[in-house]
Scaffold this active site. Structure first.
Site, PDB file in Angstrom:
ATOM      1  N   GLU A 296      51.132  -4.463 -60.601  1.00 50.12           N
ATOM      2  CA  GLU A 296      50.259  -5.535 -61.333  1.00 50.12           C
ATOM      3  C   GLU A 296      50.919  -6.940 -61.097  1.00 50.12           C
ATOM      4  OE1 GLU A 296      52.112  -3.318 -63.331  1.00 50.12           O
ATOM      5  OE2 GLU A 296      53.161  -4.010 -65.134  1.00 50.12           O
ATOM      6  N   HIS A 320      43.063  -0.841 -64.637  1.00 50.84           N
ATOM      7  CA  HIS A 320      44.644  -0.595 -65.038  1.00 50.84           C
ATOM      8  C   HIS A 320      45.431  -1.953 -64.751  1.00 50.84           C
ATOM      9  CE1 HIS A 320      48.109   1.422 -66.450  1.00 50.84           C
ATOM     10  NE2 HIS A 320      48.767   0.674 -65.428  1.00 50.84           N
ATOM     11  N   GLU A 321      45.160  -2.223 -63.425  1.00 56.57           N
ATOM     12  CA  GLU A 321      46.338  -3.224 -62.733  1.00 56.57           C
ATOM     13  C   GLU A 321      45.722  -4.718 -63.520  1.00 56.57           C
ATOM     14  OE1 GLU A 321      49.219  -2.069 -62.190  1.00 56.57           O
ATOM     15  OE2 GLU A 321      48.453  -0.029 -61.583  1.00 56.57           O
ATOM     16  N   HIS A 324      46.659  -5.437 -66.796  1.00 58.82           N
ATOM     17  CA  HIS A 324      48.183  -5.971 -66.982  1.00 58.82           C
ATOM     18  C   HIS A 324      48.314  -7.412 -66.897  1.00 58.82           C
ATOM     19  CE1 HIS A 324      51.038  -2.385 -67.207  1.00 58.82           C
ATOM     20  NE2 HIS A 324      50.691  -1.939 -66.105  1.00 58.82           N
ATOM     21  N   GLU A 343      52.702  -0.713 -71.085  1.00 56.72           N
ATOM     22  CA  GLU A 343      51.722   0.383 -70.581  1.00 56.72           C
ATOM     23  C   GLU A 343      50.824   1.048 -71.386  1.00 56.72           C
ATOM     24  OE1 GLU A 343      51.285   0.809 -67.524  1.00 56.72           O
ATOM     25  OE2 GLU A 343      53.131  -0.321 -66.685  1.00 56.72           O
ATOM     26  N   ASP A 402      63.619   3.770 -65.270  1.00 54.02           N
ATOM     27  CA  ASP A 402      62.661   4.563 -64.763  1.00 54.02           C
ATOM     28  C   ASP A 402      62.496   5.839 -65.428  1.00 54.02           C
ATOM     29  OD1 ASP A 402      61.427   3.710 -62.143  1.00 54.02           O
ATOM     30  OD2 ASP A 402      62.305   5.611 -61.485  1.00 54.02           O
ATOM     31  N   TYR A 410      52.560   5.517 -71.678  1.00 55.80           N
ATOM     32  CA  TYR A 410      51.045   5.355 -71.309  1.00 55.80           C
ATOM     33  C   TYR A 410      50.126   5.880 -72.259  1.00 55.80           C
ATOM     34  CZ  TYR A 410      52.746   3.752 -66.573  1.00 55.80           C
ATOM     35  OH  TYR A 410      53.427   3.173 -65.476  1.00 55.80           O
TER      36      TYR A 410
HETATM   37  N1  BES Z   1      53.460  -1.155 -63.932  1.00 60.40           N
HETATM   38  C1  BES Z   1      53.280   0.335 -63.457  1.00 60.40           C
HETATM   39  C2  BES Z   1      54.147   0.746 -62.133  1.00 60.40           C
HETATM   40  C3  BES Z   1      55.606   0.753 -62.685  1.00 60.40           C
HETATM   41  C4  BES Z   1      55.872   1.233 -63.873  1.00 60.40           C
HETATM   42  C5  BES Z   1      56.429   0.651 -61.650  1.00 60.40           C
HETATM   43  C6  BES Z   1      57.199   1.235 -64.294  1.00 60.40           C
HETATM   44  C7  BES Z   1      57.696   0.634 -61.931  1.00 60.40           C
HETATM   45  C8  BES Z   1      58.171   0.932 -63.126  1.00 60.40           C
HETATM   46  C9  BES Z   1      51.809   0.192 -63.079  1.00 60.40           C
HETATM   47  O1  BES Z   1      50.859  -0.687 -63.751  1.00 60.40           O
HETATM   48  C10 BES Z   1      51.306   1.483 -62.964  1.00 60.40           C
HETATM   49  O2  BES Z   1      51.044   2.031 -64.449  1.00 60.40           O
HETATM   50  N2  BES Z   1      50.673   2.414 -62.053  1.00 60.40           N
HETATM   51  C11 BES Z   1      50.046   3.390 -62.230  1.00 60.40           C
HETATM   52  C12 BES Z   1      48.755   3.706 -62.307  1.00 60.40           C
HETATM   53  C13 BES Z   1      48.037   3.776 -63.566  1.00 60.40           C
HETATM   54  C14 BES Z   1      46.435   3.828 -63.054  1.00 60.40           C
HETATM   55  C15 BES Z   1      48.532   4.555 -64.543  1.00 60.40           C
HETATM   56  C16 BES Z   1      50.526   4.337 -61.140  1.00 60.40           C
HETATM   57  O3  BES Z   1      51.301   3.678 -60.194  1.00 60.40           O
HETATM   58  O4  BES Z   1      50.396   5.645 -61.035  1.00 60.40           O
HETATM   59 ZN    ZN Z   2      50.731   0.025 -65.762  1.00 63.78          ZN
END
Ligand code: BES
Ligand code: ZN
Length: 627
Positions: A296, A320-321, A324, A343, A402, A410
């Site tokens: 995002e 989703h993005e 954010h 999330e 991480d 989520y």
């Molecule tokens: N912000 C996250 C990606 C992220 C989280 C990167 C933690 C590094 C550390 C992003 O918004 C996300 O949640 N992406 C998901 C997509 C989603 C539709 C649930 C993904 O990449 O799968």
């Molecule tokens: Zn996210």
């Protein structure tokens, strides 16, 4: 009057304190301080003493040496201290000057290296110092950056670069105070090869320019993990008045078709929870190595090309993005222990956008798919070394943030909010959420801040009792969790039963286009684990699941195939693993493959060739899976 609480002589004390990633090694008074709920364990920065207010980058991107080098200039707000502490990881610091790039050099020192956190960078300043200029370059270990050779792009002619900052990787390409609790504005001048265009999470160009020098500005304050850069042979195409797509020329038409609903989506989001505060919303389609589905980055979401399904069926990722832009970017988790605030809220908001645009039937299927993942992961976590990871409020001290990226933050986070919605009613809940964003805009928040706000503005005034503590500080999925059913999934279940009871795949009365992606995912997930290989072959002959082209469906199919010993999928699976770096897909595949000796040998062999194609976020995870 300034007080010089932190003198150069105390630097050695600090060095000792931070010589280890784990705060166990801290002196007791420091440990006490760190037990405060809002301490960010994942940054060395002393933002409560001296903090950056504005960052200016003057950098050059060199694809030959694979380095970014230049100056990071920090405009400071100093509470009266003589040392400012930044975070760095795998950076070369050449020199540091005060107040002008060519000004007086100042004393600096780096702390001991920690594998997750990197190092503290201690810089001696005067109380009157306005700007600290850090002259630096990145190294081959700068994990945020992915340098892609032309063969890993769609066009195959030009190299590509993108950065991924969240959670704590920005410090590996910019020396800065890398904590989400500090918001900064930023500007940048970036020099890139003339045939390429640079874009950032800021004001962006819409055309290449002849000099290869691009200027950027982000006037709204953001946390450091949202600073992002991409450089490549990309072009821009408008979708609405304030939104559009950046992609490689050979992908742009496909992307424009797939994301056609974006302008409507922005309008829908604004109708739900208030005005969009970032002026433009664009999406950049990256090469398939990108380790996430989407990121995002403000004004410019970074997205995987694996959502270009051709049928607009994976558009919820954009919802989703986009969501954010409120939850996360406008109102930000203060520490990574509060990640669910980013999330969980976003998944809730995403599903509200999907419901408003495409109806309950669709949004409920999406949510059920996620709920199935939560149930499975919840069980796994309960059995793991860290069973408390099923709490919404995490405790990631001494660990890589991480590790908090599970479906707990989520999906449990979203179900907490859905359950609250059910108790207070949608009208009141929407008012609460809107007010939450409005009240905390451009601020950071801990879980405790959220709970106070919830009590004060929603639960107490309406005299509602709710098991907030069980949801946030307790394990698993509380029993009052909203239940969701889907008629369309029930119909899919009927087909699964017929098939399992012996009906031929070709007699099921379905063709590929009858079901959306999520119905196919559900179909594959419901197949029994002891299904004979011959029956999987039959399904492939009827529907070509292994060669579908849709990464969500293919991943589900590979997982079933691996468990059943269906080795015919290997050529397609190998091609997939070579091309796609999205961790959500490849980590489960490698994990499933590592369960038998024979599969593991095959996997290691593929991985040897595929690893250079992956971003560090992904190869670090896969390294651990295949040891
Ligand atoms: N912000 C996250 C990606 C992220 C989280 C990167 C933690 C590094 C550390 C992003 O918004 C996300 O949640 N992406 C998901 C997509 C989603 C539709 C649930 C993904 O990449 O799968
Ligand atoms: Zn996210």
């Amino acid at each position: 009057m300034y007080k010089y609480l932190l003198t150069v002589s105390t630097i050695s004390v600090l060095l000792f304190m931070f010589s280890c990633c784990n705060s166990d090694a801290l002196p007791e008074y420091e440990t006490n301080k760190q037990s405060q709920h809002n301490h960010d364990f994942h940054s060395y920065a002393n933002t409560s003493q001296v903090r950056t207010r504005h960052l200016h980058l003057d950098i050059e991107v060199d694809f030959n040496s694979k380095t970014i080098s230049g100056i990071a200039s920090h405009t400071l707000e100093n509470m009266g201290f003589d040392t400012v502490i930044f975070d760095i990881k795998a950076l070369d610091i050449h020199k540091i000057t005060l107040d002008s790039p060519n000004g007086e050099e100042t004393y600096f020192k780096t702390g001991t290296h920690c594998n997750t956190l990197g190092q503290a960078l201690y810089v001696h300043v005067k109380p009157s110092t306005k700007i600290v200029h850090i002259h630096y370059s990145t190294t081959e270990n700068s994990e945020a950056i992915d340098w892609l050779s032309p063969n890993l792009t769609a066009g195959k002619e030009h190299p590509f670069l993108y950065t991924q900052g969240e959670a704590i990787l920005t410090r590996s390409w910019i020396p800065l105070q890398d904590t989400p609790s500090n918001r900064i504005t930023y500007s940048a001048q970036v020099k890139v090869p003339k045939e390429l265009m640079a874009v950032m999470s800021a004001t962006n160009p819409q055309e290449k320019n002849a000099t290869g020098i691009y200027s950027f500005e982000m006037k709204q304050s953001i946390p450091s993990y949202l600073i992002a850069l991409a450089v490549g042979d990309i072009e821009y195409r408008a979708l609405g008045t304030n939104s559009g797509i950046y992609a490689e020329p050979v992908l742009i038409d496909k992307a424009v078709y797939e994301f056609a609903d974006m302008p409507k989506m922005i309008e829908t989001a604004e109708n739900l929870y208030g005005p969009y505060k970032w002026e433009r919303y664009d999406v950049l389609v990256l090469p398939p190595a990108f380790p996430f589905g989407g990121m995002e980055n403000p004004r410019l979401t970074f997205a995987t090309p694996t959502i270009l399904a051709g049928d607009r069926s994976l558009i919820s990722l954009i919802a989703h993005e986009l969501a954010h832009s409120w939850s996360g970017n406008l109102v930000t988790n203060a520490t990574w222990d509060d990640f669910w605030l980013n999330e969980g809220f976003t998944v809730y908001f995403e599903s509200r956008i999907m419901e408003a645009l495409y109806g309950k039937e669709v949004s409920e299927m999406l949510t059920l798919i996620e709920y199935q993942e939560l149930v499975a992961e919840n069980e796994e976590i309960q059995k793991s070394q860290y069973p408390e990871d099923t709490h919404l409020k995490l405790s990631l001290d001494g660990r890589d943030p991480d590790e908090g990226m599970t479906s707990v933050a989520y999906v449990k986070g979203a179900f907490f909010l859905m359950t609250l919605e059910d108790v207070v009613g949608r009208a009141k809940f929407d008012e609460f959420v809107k007010n939450y964003f409005e009240t905390h805009q451009f601020n950071t928040l801990t879980t405790e801040d959220f709970v106070n706000f919830l009590n004060k503005t929603l639960l107490i005034p309406n005299n509602i009792k709710f098991n907030t503590d069980a949801w946030i500080y307790g394990p698993g999925i509380p029993s009052n969790c909203r239940t969701i059913t889907s008629n369309r999934f029930n119909l899919v279940d009927d087909r699964v039963n017929e098939f399992v009871n012996g009906k031929k795949a070709t007699d099921l009365g379905i063709k590929r286009s009858d079901w959306i992606t999520q119905e196919w995912m559900h179909f594959i997930r419901q197949l029994p684990s002891d299904i004979p290989v011959a029956r999987l072959k039959e399904l492939d002959a009827a529907f070509n699941l292994k060669g579908w082209g849709n990464a969500e469906i293919m991943t589900e199919w590979f997982l079933v195939g691996i468990a059943a010993g269906y080795t015919d999928i290997r050529p397609e699976m190998e091609r997939f693993l070579m091309a796609v770096g999205r961790r959500k897909f490849i980590a489960p595949i490698y994990t499933a493959l590592s369960r038998t000796a024979e599969n593991k040998i095959w996997a290691k062999n593929v991985y040897q060739h595929a690893r250079p194609n992956y971003h560090a976020v992904s190869f670090n995870t896969i390294d651990a899976i295949l040891n």
